[in-house]
Design an enzyme around this catalytic site. Structure first.
Site, PDB file in Angstrom:
ATOM      1  CD  GLU A   1      42.285 -53.144 -57.572  1.00  0.00           C
ATOM      2  OE1 GLU A   1      42.552 -54.059 -56.961  1.00  0.00           O
ATOM      3  OE2 GLU A   1      40.936 -52.680 -57.460  1.00  0.00           O
TER       4      GLU A   1
ATOM      5  NE  ARG B   1      33.490 -56.810 -53.408  1.00  0.00           N
ATOM      6  CZ  ARG B   1      34.380 -56.339 -54.468  1.00  0.00           C
ATOM      7  NH1 ARG B   1      35.451 -56.659 -54.594  1.00  0.00           N
ATOM      8  NH2 ARG B   1      33.980 -55.108 -54.958  1.00  0.00           N
TER       9      ARG B   1
ATOM     10  CG  HIS C   1      40.833 -51.947 -53.347  1.00  0.00           C
ATOM     11  ND1 HIS C   1      39.480 -52.547 -53.134  1.00  0.00           N
ATOM     12  CD2 HIS C   1      40.609 -50.453 -53.132  1.00  0.00           C
ATOM     13  CE1 HIS C   1      38.772 -51.409 -52.619  1.00  0.00           C
ATOM     14  NE2 HIS C   1      39.401 -50.245 -52.853  1.00  0.00           N
TER      15      HIS C   1
ATOM     16  CG  HIS D   1      36.994 -54.955 -51.204  1.00  0.00           C
ATOM     17  ND1 HIS D   1      37.353 -54.324 -52.728  1.00  0.00           N
ATOM     18  CD2 HIS D   1      35.682 -54.725 -51.002  1.00  0.00           C
ATOM     19  CE1 HIS D   1      36.225 -53.755 -52.808  1.00  0.00           C
ATOM     20  NE2 HIS D   1      35.211 -53.788 -52.040  1.00  0.00           N
TER      21      HIS D   1
HETATM   22  O1  0X9 Z   1      35.804 -53.338 -57.373  1.00  0.00           O
HETATM   23  C1  0X9 Z   1      36.519 -52.619 -56.559  1.00  0.00           C
HETATM   24  O2  0X9 Z   1      35.902 -52.184 -55.603  1.00  0.00           O
HETATM   25  C2  0X9 Z   1      38.025 -52.606 -56.757  1.00  0.00           C
HETATM   26  N1  0X9 Z   1      38.412 -53.590 -57.146  1.00  0.00           N
HETATM   27  S1  0X9 Z   1      38.380 -55.059 -56.233  1.00  0.00           S
HETATM   28  O3  0X9 Z   1      38.943 -56.376 -56.992  1.00  0.00           O
HETATM   29  N2  0X9 Z   1      39.697 -54.699 -55.182  1.00  0.00           N
HETATM   30  O4  0X9 Z   1      37.473 -55.163 -55.230  1.00  0.00           O
HETATM   31  C3  0X9 Z   1      37.983 -51.436 -57.716  1.00  0.00           C
HETATM   32  C4  0X9 Z   1      37.232 -50.235 -57.668  1.00  0.00           C
HETATM   33  C5  0X9 Z   1      37.726 -48.858 -58.031  1.00  0.00           C
HETATM   34  N3  0X9 Z   1      38.588 -48.491 -56.742  1.00  0.00           N
HETATM   35  C6  0X9 Z   1      37.966 -47.541 -56.005  1.00  0.00           C
HETATM   36  N4  0X9 Z   1      36.969 -46.849 -56.167  1.00  0.00           N
HETATM   37  N5  0X9 Z   1      38.866 -47.559 -54.870  1.00  0.00           N
HETATM   38 ZN    ZN Z   2      39.215 -54.539 -53.289  1.00  0.00          ZN
END
Ligand code: 0X9
Ligand code: ZN
Length: 414
Positions: A374, A228, A300, A170
């Site tokens: 995160e 993003r 993330h 992202h």
């Molecule tokens: O939504 C997402 O892809 C991730 N949160 S973010 O705010 N950084 O966009 C979390 C998703 C779970 N994480 C992974 N599968 N890596």
């Molecule tokens: Zn992310």
């Protein structure tokens, strides 16, 4: 005269370059409290960009344009303003870029990231090797680092267990890039003087890919700080030209399920098919080329969470006890550095469904222990984390990384 025309041209160029940037003046980040499912659904319909991970009843953080603010205000829900002037925060942080400091006191643009990787390889040629993973949609190189004792003598398919770290699927999650660079710099820098790291690098191979999504990352520096997705042009549809696939919804394990969108304008657009994006394919190829891969962290931001599969279902994996044990060790290690709390748990039940996420693919296809961390903060600045938090964030997560490396040390490769 000529000189003035030249100067005028330069000025226009500058004005145009400025005008191209997305304008966030008047935008705000709000923490809205919703009490009913109906309120939540209405809110989510009005809002384009949800920042927080808590999308159930209770508090939810959203980034709002002035128009959206009016719409949400009309719902008469309890509101706390987290960032009162998103545009001003972005601008004030832009002026920070000019000040020269060390690698971890400010964010690094893509050229600086590549330079930092090259410099590390140059400084530690027997320990660090920089390699090309592939090129992005727009043709930018995606680089990785391979770090292990005697890296030049080691065969590509080493019999040492391997661990992979990556950041920046992202684009706007800048602190993930710095954290990956920090891991590389600490490992290389402490080898030879720190006995634990010296031992680890003699037994393990470490792979680090700081920027999986270079097109998006560059775009956040030049055009839109809060972008993003990647930057693939998808076509011209009813609401005008559409760009970008959410790389963390594009992975080919249970692709297309809950928590991903088929709407090209959505922030969680999953792409037209599994692994449709070159960025996900290249990283997948790297992992598939490593039969010794045993563990992985996808970094993330933000929310301070330590997550593991599944993302597509609430069912627990058969490896949940291992995930849970290692995840908890990482949580304690992080807490031990600056006292920060990171919450552990499986993605689906801890935050929200996210089908097509990388960790489901890594674990589901390769049975490799795959986490998503995160990073900071908990919403005060969100994606606009001030630069003075880069180092502490990286420091506490390096402690988590050491825990994972210690675990991986015991996974033999036959
Ligand atoms: O939504 C997402 O892809 C991730 N949160 S973010 O705010 N950084 O966009 C979390 C998703 C779970 N994480 C992974 N599968 N890596
Ligand atoms: Zn992310």
């Amino acid at each position: 005269m000529k000189k003035w025309i030249g100067l005028f041209g330069l000025l226009m160029l500058f004005v145009c370059a400025q005008a191209q940037k997305s304008d966030y003046s008047g935008w705000q980040v709000w923490r809205v409290t919703v009490k009913t499912k109906a309120q939540l659904d209405t809110l989510l319909k009005k809002v384009q960009d949800v920042w927080s991970h808590e999308v159930g009843l209770g508090d939810i953080d959203v980034c709002l344009s002035p128009k959206e603010q009016a719409m949400v205000r009309s719902m008469r829900l309890p509101i706390r303003v987290l960032i009162s002037d998103v545009g001003a925060v972005i601008q004030s942080q832009e002026s920070d870029f000019q000040i020269q400091g060390d690698l971890f006191s400010q964010y690094q643009n893509y050229d600086q990231v590549i330079l930092a990787m090259r410099n590390l390889q140059r400084q530690y040629p027997n320990l660090v090797e920089m390699f090309l993973i592939g090129t992005s949609t727009a043709g930018r190189p995606i680089y990785g680092l391979r770090i292990t004792r005697g890296v030049r003598q080691q065969r590509l398919y080493s019999n040492r267990p391997a661990v992979l770290f990556n950041g920046c699927q992202h684009a706007r999650e800048w602190v993930t890039v710095s954290t990956n660079l920090y891991i590389a710099y600490q490992l290389a820098g402490l080898y030879g003087s720190n006995t634990q790291i010296t031992d680890l690098l003699g037994r393990l191979e470490v792979y680090i890919v700081p920027v999986v999504n270079p097109d998006g990352y560059v775009f956040t520096w030049t055009n839109n700080r809060l972008w993003r997705k990647n930057r693939r042009y998808l076509g011209n549809f009813q609401n005008g030209p559409a760009y970008g696939v959410d790389l963390n919804r594009n992975w080919g394990y249970e692709w297309g399920g809950q928590g991903s969108s088929n709407n090209v304008y959505s922030e969680t657009y999953r792409g037209p098919s599994p692994m449709s994006e070159v960025e996900t394919r290249r990283l997948a190829q790297l992992m598939a080329s490593l039969p010794n891969l045993r563990a992985h962290i996808d970094f993330h931001s933000y929310s301070q969470l330590i997550l593991w599969p599944w993302s597509y279902t609430s069912t627990l994996t058969v490896s949940d006890p291992t995930f849970s044990a290692v995840g908890n060790q990482m949580r304690l290690a992080i807490e031990g550095v600056h006292g920060m709390n990171y919450t552990p748990g499986p993605v689906y039940t801890t935050i929200y469904p996210a089908a097509g996420a990388i960790l489901d693919w890594v674990y589901g296809v390769h049975r490799v222990l795959s986490f998503c961390i995160e990073l900071r903060d908990e919403g005060q600045f969100g994606f606009l984390l001030p630069a003075d938090q880069i180092r502490p964030t990286a420091e506490e997560n390096f402690a988590a990384v050491l825990e994972l490396l210690e675990w991986t040390k015991g996974r033999f490769v036959f």
